[in-house]
Design a protein around this motif. Structure first.
Motif, PDB file in Angstrom:
ATOM      1  N   ASN A 161     -13.662   6.770 -16.847  1.00 18.11           N
ATOM      2  CA  ASN A 161     -13.862   8.201 -16.637  1.00 18.11           C
ATOM      3  C   ASN A 161     -13.122   9.040 -17.675  1.00 18.11           C
ATOM      4  OD1 ASN A 161     -15.386   7.646 -14.247  1.00 18.11           O
ATOM      5  ND2 ASN A 161     -13.453   7.233 -13.216  1.00 18.11           N
ATOM      6  N   GLY A 162     -13.171   8.590 -18.924  1.00 14.70           N
ATOM      7  CA  GLY A 162     -12.563   9.320 -20.018  1.00 14.70           C
ATOM      8  C   GLY A 162     -11.105   9.017 -20.265  1.00 14.70           C
ATOM      9  N   ALA A 163     -10.475   8.212 -19.391  1.00 17.50           N
ATOM     10  CA  ALA A 163      -9.063   7.880 -19.542  1.00 17.50           C
ATOM     11  C   ALA A 163      -8.910   6.483 -20.133  1.00 17.50           C
ATOM     12  CB  ALA A 163      -8.358   7.955 -18.199  1.00 17.50           C
TER      13      ALA A 163
ATOM     14  N   VAL B 191      -5.868   0.003 -15.474  1.00 14.63           N
ATOM     15  CA  VAL B 191      -4.592   0.704 -15.383  1.00 14.63           C
ATOM     16  C   VAL B 191      -4.449   1.670 -16.558  1.00 14.63           C
ATOM     17  CG1 VAL B 191      -2.083   0.429 -15.287  1.00 14.63           C
ATOM     18  CG2 VAL B 191      -3.577  -1.278 -14.213  1.00 14.63           C
ATOM     19  N   ALA B 192      -4.069   2.904 -16.267  1.00 16.83           N
ATOM     20  CA  ALA B 192      -3.947   3.943 -17.287  1.00 16.83           C
ATOM     21  C   ALA B 192      -2.914   3.566 -18.338  1.00 16.83           C
ATOM     22  CB  ALA B 192      -3.574   5.272 -16.648  1.00 16.83           C
ATOM     23  N   THR B 193      -3.255   3.753 -19.607  1.00 17.05           N
ATOM     24  CA  THR B 193      -2.324   3.459 -20.704  1.00 17.05           C
ATOM     25  C   THR B 193      -1.691   4.724 -21.273  1.00 17.05           C
ATOM     26  OG1 THR B 193      -4.105   3.520 -22.337  1.00 17.05           O
ATOM     27  CG2 THR B 193      -3.599   1.382 -21.341  1.00 17.05           C
ATOM     28  N   THR B 194      -1.981   5.878 -20.684  1.00 21.04           N
ATOM     29  CA  THR B 194      -1.328   7.124 -21.064  1.00 21.04           C
ATOM     30  C   THR B 194      -0.774   7.789 -19.813  1.00 21.04           C
ATOM     31  OG1 THR B 194      -3.393   8.388 -20.879  1.00 21.04           O
ATOM     32  CG2 THR B 194      -2.838   7.499 -23.046  1.00 21.04           C
ATOM     33  N   GLY B 195       0.297   8.529 -19.983  1.00 18.19           N
ATOM     34  CA  GLY B 195       0.918   9.166 -18.836  1.00 18.19           C
ATOM     35  C   GLY B 195       1.465   8.119 -17.877  1.00 18.19           C
ATOM     36  N   LYS B 196       1.372   8.382 -16.600  1.00 19.18           N
ATOM     37  CA  LYS B 196       1.786   7.406 -15.596  1.00 19.18           C
ATOM     38  C   LYS B 196       0.803   6.235 -15.588  1.00 19.18           C
ATOM     39  CE  LYS B 196       5.196   9.811 -13.721  1.00 19.18           C
ATOM     40  NZ  LYS B 196       6.610   9.342 -13.699  1.00 19.18           N
ATOM     41  N   PRO B 197       1.311   5.010 -15.419  1.00 16.87           N
ATOM     42  CA  PRO B 197       0.405   3.845 -15.430  1.00 16.87           C
ATOM     43  C   PRO B 197      -0.315   3.666 -14.099  1.00 16.87           C
ATOM     44  CG  PRO B 197       2.647   3.109 -15.085  1.00 16.87           C
ATOM     45  CD  PRO B 197       2.728   4.609 -15.336  1.00 16.87           C
ATOM     46  N   TYR B 198      -1.117   4.656 -13.718  1.00 15.76           N
ATOM     47  CA  TYR B 198      -1.820   4.612 -12.442  1.00 15.76           C
ATOM     48  C   TYR B 198      -2.911   3.542 -12.454  1.00 15.76           C
ATOM     49  CZ  TYR B 198       0.185   9.210 -11.316  1.00 15.76           C
ATOM     50  OH  TYR B 198       1.028  10.258 -11.051  1.00 15.76           O
TER      51      TYR B 198
END
Length: 257
Positions: free
Chosen positions: A191-193, A211-218
């Motif tokens: 979704n663009g992240a 898992v998100a690689t920018t900001g918090k690793p949500y």
């Protein structure tokens, strides 16, 4: 309570609760399912509705440099630390859209072939409103749940608790940990992240966690393939208040246990 009444209530509770694990990260995670470290260029299915934020914008966090097991553990911990999020789950049996925290839950669960219900939980208070199809299904299994009326109970009521268990508050109090080997794939987008996939695959069945690689690793998404009874899940709106409150108007009590 008579023995026959006790058995009837237990059957109804089992019917209501039997599918709740399908939306659970802990129940359907690496401990007892299989999955790959996907490397596709995009992972956009089951995306949040327009405007829903992943909450993962920011500088690179370097999570992809960790082991696959640590990536998964940090991701579930980050989701728990957010305090709340939106969880959209889809399988061949259930589709749900819930905003949840450790003590609150608001949204809808659609069991597709068996009807749907709206759910609100605020601390120990639980409200639910089932549709006619769900009411008939519950009646067939010994549960008296009137349709299109807000039912009220607490966590001490077995039927109320069974319905609210779809909210999976344990994701905040006891975030899941990987108990089996996972592998890491190439960084992709959800979704663009920017996200790194970790997971397992075996015998044509797979589960991948993005898992998100920018900001918090949500943890942004769980993607299931080859096991259509288990849901793929999208997570978003991290840290946004759930805002649970009692429904307006008259309510009726859940059937007692």
């Amino acid at each position: 309570m008579s023995t026959s009444r006790t058995r009837t209530v237990r059957r109804a509770m089992l019917m209501l609760a039997c599918a709740t694990a399908l939306a659970s990260l802990t129940a359907c995670g690496p401990d007892n399912s299989t999955g790959p470290a996907g490397g596709s260029s995009s992972a956009s299915s089951n995306s949040p509705s327009s405007g829903a934020s992943t909450g993962s914008q920011g500088k690179p966090n370097g999570i992809e440099k960790s082991s696959a097991k640590d990536i998964y553990g940090q991701a579930t911990r980050a989701n728990a630390d957010a305090g709340s999020f939106r969880e959209q789950a889809t399988s061949s049996l259930v589709k749900s859209d819930l905003r949840i925290s450790a003590t609150e839950c608001v949204g809808k669960v659609d069991k597709l072939q068996q009807g749907s219900f709206e759910i609100i939980r605020k601390s120990n208070d639980i409200w639910a409103k089932v549709d006619a199809k769900f009411s008939e299904m519950a009646k067939a299994h010994g549960g008296a749940l009137p349709a299109d009326k807000w039912l009220h109970g607490t966590t001490s009521n077995p039927l109320a608790k069974a319905l609210s268990s779809y909210c999976h508050s344990e994701q905040f109090t006891s975030p899941a940990k990987a108990a089996t080997e996972l592998t890491t794939g190439q960084i992709t987008t959800v979704n663009g992240a920017s996200a790194v996939p970790v997971g397992r695959t075996a015998e044509g069945k797979s589960v991948t966690y993005y898992v998100a690689t920018t900001g918090k690793p949500y943890l942004l998404k769980r993607e299931i393939k080859g096991q259509d009874r288990l849901p793929s899940i999208v997570y978003s709106d991290f840290g946004k208040p759930v805002g649970a409150s009692a429904p307006a108007g008259e309510t009726v009590a859940f059937p007692s246990s």
